[in-house]
Design a protein around this motif. Structure first.
Motif, PDB file in Angstrom:
ATOM      1  N   GLN A  71      -3.302 -37.812 -12.731  1.00  0.00           N
ATOM      2  CA  GLN A  71      -1.914 -38.126 -13.035  1.00  0.00           C
ATOM      3  C   GLN A  71      -1.647 -37.957 -14.523  1.00  0.00           C
ATOM      4  OE1 GLN A  71      -0.570 -42.306 -12.689  1.00  0.00           O
ATOM      5  NE2 GLN A  71       1.092 -41.530 -11.453  1.00  0.00           N
ATOM      6  N   CYS A  72      -0.490 -37.399 -14.821  1.00  0.00           N
ATOM      7  CA  CYS A  72      -0.104 -37.220 -16.212  1.00  0.00           C
ATOM      8  C   CYS A  72       0.204 -38.570 -16.848  1.00  0.00           C
ATOM      9  CB  CYS A  72       1.122 -36.310 -16.281  1.00  0.00           C
ATOM     10  SG  CYS A  72       1.777 -36.144 -17.950  1.00  0.00           S
ATOM     11  N   PRO A  73      -0.379 -38.869 -18.018  1.00  0.00           N
ATOM     12  CA  PRO A  73      -0.107 -40.148 -18.672  1.00  0.00           C
ATOM     13  C   PRO A  73       1.301 -40.227 -19.248  1.00  0.00           C
ATOM     14  CG  PRO A  73      -1.522 -38.799 -20.054  1.00  0.00           C
ATOM     15  CD  PRO A  73      -1.362 -38.059 -18.754  1.00  0.00           C
ATOM     16  N   LEU A  74       1.977 -39.122 -19.358  1.00  0.00           N
ATOM     17  CA  LEU A  74       3.324 -39.130 -19.936  1.00  0.00           C
ATOM     18  C   LEU A  74       4.405 -39.256 -18.869  1.00  0.00           C
ATOM     19  CD1 LEU A  74       3.234 -36.489 -22.783  1.00  0.00           C
ATOM     20  CD2 LEU A  74       2.881 -38.946 -22.891  1.00  0.00           C
ATOM     21  N   CYS A  75       4.364 -38.397 -17.865  1.00  0.00           N
ATOM     22  CA  CYS A  75       5.475 -38.356 -16.917  1.00  0.00           C
ATOM     23  C   CYS A  75       5.129 -38.931 -15.555  1.00  0.00           C
ATOM     24  CB  CYS A  75       5.985 -36.928 -16.758  1.00  0.00           C
ATOM     25  SG  CYS A  75       4.848 -35.849 -15.859  1.00  0.00           S
ATOM     26  N   GLY A  76       3.843 -39.159 -15.274  1.00  0.00           N
ATOM     27  CA  GLY A  76       3.472 -39.756 -14.008  1.00  0.00           C
ATOM     28  C   GLY A  76       3.358 -38.773 -12.855  1.00  0.00           C
ATOM     29  N   VAL A  81       0.939 -29.948 -12.095  1.00  0.00           N
ATOM     30  CA  VAL A  81       2.284 -29.449 -11.828  1.00  0.00           C
ATOM     31  C   VAL A  81       3.300 -29.838 -12.895  1.00  0.00           C
ATOM     32  CG1 VAL A  81       1.907 -29.373  -9.342  1.00  0.00           C
ATOM     33  CG2 VAL A  81       2.926 -31.404 -10.354  1.00  0.00           C
ATOM     34  N   CYS A  82       2.995 -30.855 -13.689  1.00  0.00           N
ATOM     35  CA  CYS A  82       3.946 -31.232 -14.721  1.00  0.00           C
ATOM     36  C   CYS A  82       3.858 -30.220 -15.872  1.00  0.00           C
ATOM     37  CB  CYS A  82       3.708 -32.648 -15.215  1.00  0.00           C
ATOM     38  SG  CYS A  82       2.488 -32.785 -16.527  1.00  0.00           S
ATOM     39  N   ARG A  83       4.781 -30.308 -16.791  1.00  0.00           N
ATOM     40  CA  ARG A  83       4.853 -29.320 -17.861  1.00  0.00           C
ATOM     41  C   ARG A  83       4.505 -29.905 -19.223  1.00  0.00           C
ATOM     42  NH1 ARG A  83       7.149 -24.679 -16.585  1.00  0.00           N
ATOM     43  NH2 ARG A  83       7.927 -24.456 -14.470  1.00  0.00           N
ATOM     44  N   CYS A  84       3.971 -31.098 -19.237  1.00  0.00           N
ATOM     45  CA  CYS A  84       3.699 -31.745 -20.513  1.00  0.00           C
ATOM     46  C   CYS A  84       2.588 -31.061 -21.289  1.00  0.00           C
ATOM     47  CB  CYS A  84       3.302 -33.192 -20.291  1.00  0.00           C
ATOM     48  SG  CYS A  84       4.561 -34.170 -19.448  1.00  0.00           S
ATOM     49  N   TRP A  85       1.631 -30.452 -20.571  1.00  0.00           N
ATOM     50  CA  TRP A  85       0.395 -30.021 -21.212  1.00  0.00           C
ATOM     51  C   TRP A  85       0.205 -28.531 -21.149  1.00  0.00           C
ATOM     52  CZ3 TRP A  85      -0.896 -34.171 -23.670  1.00  0.00           C
ATOM     53  CH2 TRP A  85      -0.526 -35.393 -23.127  1.00  0.00           C
ATOM     54  N   ASN A  86       1.279 -27.797 -20.993  1.00  0.00           N
ATOM     55  CA  ASN A  86       1.144 -26.346 -20.923  1.00  0.00           C
ATOM     56  C   ASN A  86       0.363 -25.795 -22.100  1.00  0.00           C
ATOM     57  OD1 ASN A  86       2.403 -26.089 -18.530  1.00  0.00           O
ATOM     58  ND2 ASN A  86       4.312 -25.249 -19.336  1.00  0.00           N
TER      59      ASN A  86
HETATM   60 ZN   LIG Z   1       3.526 -34.741 -17.451  1.00  0.00          ZN
END
Ligand SMILES: [Zn+2]
Ligand SMILES: [Zn+2]
Ligand SMILES: [Zn+2]
Length: 89
Positions: A71-76, A81-86
């Motif tokens: 799970q992303c620590p920023l957006c959950g 699939v999230c874009r925080c860590w591209n």
């Molecule tokens: Zn994220």
């Protein structure tokens, strides 16, 4: 056989119980990663087992690279699939 590029362990080896990478880097800021077992925010997140269903780490361990369950620590959302860590993955 696949090796995690962060810890160099074989992710299919049961002794690879946790990744050694504990943070994501965002610019010059280090963000603590969510460990396996800590990401359960609801009963529907996923079914919890002794070891991560995707990368095989133990409860309380850090997921290996590209784990589909982390799970992303920023957006959950899921990290894959999230874009925080591209920029870092
Ligand atoms: Zn994220
Ligand atoms: Zn690893
Ligand atoms: Zn995992």
């Amino acid at each position: 056989m696949s090796h995690c590029p962060d810890c160099q362990q074989d992710v299919s080896d049961p002794s690879a119980a946790t990744c050694t990478r504990r943070h994501f880097r965002l610019g010059n800021r280090l963000v603590p990663r969510v460990r396996y077992g800590d990401e359960r925010r609801s009963a529907v997140w996923y079914s919890f087992e002794d070891r991560c269903d995707d990368c095989g780490v133990e409860s309380g361990g850090y997921h290996h690279r590209d784990c589909a369950i982390e799970q992303c620590p920023l957006c959950g959302d899921y990290v894959t699939v999230c874009r925080c860590w591209n920029q870092v993955l």
